[in-house]
Design a protein around this motif. Structure first.
Motif, PDB file in Angstrom:
ATOM      1  N   GLY A 107       0.734  -1.201  -0.048  1.00 23.98           N
ATOM      2  CA  GLY A 107       0.232   0.147  -0.073  1.00 23.98           C
ATOM      3  C   GLY A 107       0.836   1.329  -0.228  1.00 23.98           C
ATOM      4  N   LEU A 108       2.017   1.338   0.768  1.00 30.82           N
ATOM      5  CA  LEU A 108       2.952   2.418   0.941  1.00 30.82           C
ATOM      6  C   LEU A 108       3.564   2.419  -0.545  1.00 30.82           C
ATOM      7  CD1 LEU A 108       3.978   4.422   2.483  1.00 30.82           C
ATOM      8  CD2 LEU A 108       5.838   2.953   3.228  1.00 30.82           C
ATOM      9  N   LEU A 109       3.975   1.344  -1.132  1.00 29.75           N
ATOM     10  CA  LEU A 109       4.699   1.401  -2.460  1.00 29.75           C
ATOM     11  C   LEU A 109       3.538   1.989  -3.615  1.00 29.75           C
ATOM     12  CD1 LEU A 109       7.260   1.078  -4.095  1.00 29.75           C
ATOM     13  CD2 LEU A 109       6.406  -1.300  -4.709  1.00 29.75           C
ATOM     14  N   LYS A 110       2.352   1.568  -3.235  1.00 32.55           N
ATOM     15  CA  LYS A 110       1.364   2.067  -4.276  1.00 32.55           C
ATOM     16  C   LYS A 110       1.336   3.609  -4.428  1.00 32.55           C
ATOM     17  CE  LYS A 110      -3.503   2.429  -4.343  1.00 32.55           C
ATOM     18  NZ  LYS A 110      -4.843   1.923  -4.198  1.00 32.55           N
ATOM     19  N   GLY A 111       1.337   4.059  -3.210  1.00 29.77           N
ATOM     20  CA  GLY A 111       1.410   5.840  -3.240  1.00 29.77           C
ATOM     21  C   GLY A 111       2.652   6.205  -3.739  1.00 29.77           C
ATOM     22  N   VAL A 112       3.888   5.570  -3.477  1.00 24.61           N
ATOM     23  CA  VAL A 112       5.022   6.250  -3.868  1.00 24.61           C
ATOM     24  C   VAL A 112       5.087   6.136  -5.508  1.00 24.61           C
ATOM     25  CG1 VAL A 112       7.480   5.819  -4.135  1.00 24.61           C
ATOM     26  CG2 VAL A 112       6.305   5.756  -1.590  1.00 24.61           C
ATOM     27  N   VAL A 113       4.460   4.927  -6.089  1.00 20.99           N
ATOM     28  CA  VAL A 113       4.686   5.016  -7.310  1.00 20.99           C
ATOM     29  C   VAL A 113       3.689   5.635  -7.973  1.00 20.99           C
ATOM     30  CG1 VAL A 113       4.494   3.107  -9.196  1.00 20.99           C
ATOM     31  CG2 VAL A 113       5.951   2.498  -7.163  1.00 20.99           C
ATOM     32  N   GLY A 114       2.400   5.298  -7.645  1.00 15.68           N
ATOM     33  CA  GLY A 114       1.393   5.551  -8.452  1.00 15.68           C
ATOM     34  C   GLY A 114       1.084   7.374  -8.573  1.00 15.68           C
TER      35      GLY A 114
END
Length: 251
Positions: A107-114
């Motif tokens: 979920g955190l990576l989703k924010g960083v990437v997206g």
């Protein structure tokens, strides 16, 4: 009525600036929501605080963006934001649905990437703005973020990048899983960009102007909008690769 000249919006601000500020402010609001949510269920107090700081910075930058297009007429705060962001409301809904996960690190990576792709998109488009208002937008969007890797990222997610880099360095299995997840998320994020370009011709015009100002070779203009889109996607993909490298995750 278009956002430009609507209640609370300074009618002297050029329409492309209002358009881009609306998109960028919406992106910052989405970043705030994701970082705040990940802060609530973070594994320890230090992580909760770090992500809360990032969420606070996202709102601060959103306020700075909205101030660039706001008329000083006593309009209730929030009205201008809702007005200029309205064309982009729900623009990330499909992305969120297609990248839903209950895993905290994913979920955190989703924010960083997206949201990183979305913020890069706004920064590239800002290169197509002229005049003093264009310079003001770029100054806000390119403002370095304080944090553990100050200057490495201009977004609100500097702490999140640092945290993910630590997690990846400590666990090879997690690192491999997140690298695969990042590839999926960036594909969905780039799909949002192309969808926005298809619906908002003004954004394509800004991208074309940004490409021209950067000296990009678009094949002598023979490719038209398709060439502009290809140039833009290549720029965003390059930024994504560098971001993944900083997290020690192979893009």
């Amino acid at each position: 009525m278009s956002p430009r000249g609507a209640a609370g919006v300074d009618p002297s601000v050029p329409a492309p600036v209002v358009e881009l500020v609306g998109l960028a402010a919406y992106t910052e609001l989405a970043e705030f929501g994701l970082l705040a949510a990940r802060s609530v269920d973070a594994p320890d107090l230090a992580t909760r605080q770090a992500l809360a700081d990032g969420a606070d910075r996202a709102l601060a930058r959103q306020r700075a963006l909205l101030a660039l297009v706001s008329a000083d007429d006593g309009v209730v705060p929030g009205v201008v934001g809702a007005t200029v962001m309205a064309p982009f409301d729900h623009a990330l809904a499909d992305f969120d649905a297609r990248t839903d996960t209950e895993d905290w690190s994913e979920g955190l990576l989703k924010g960083v990437v997206g949201h990183g792709v979305a913020q890069d998109f706004c920064r590239v488009l800002a290169g197509g703005l002229g005049g003093s208002s264009g310079r003001a937008v770029r100054q806000v969007l390119e403002r370095p973020a304080p944090g553990p890797e100050a200057g490495a990222d201009a977004g609100a997610d500097a702490e999140a990048i640092w945290l993910l880099a630590r997690l990846a360095a400590a666990d090879d299995v997690l690192s491999s899983r997140l690298a695969l997840w990042g590839r999926r998320v960036v594909g969905e994020a780039l799909g949002v960009v192309t969808a926005l370009l298809g619906r908002r011709p003004a954004l394509v015009e800004l991208a074309a102007e940004a490409a021209a100002r950067s000296g990009a070779d678009l094949g002598g203009g023979s490719g038209g909008d398709d060439a502009v889109r290809s140039w833009l996607v290549a720029r965003l993909t390059g930024e994504h690769t560098r971001r993944m490298d900083r997290m020690r995750l192979a893009a």
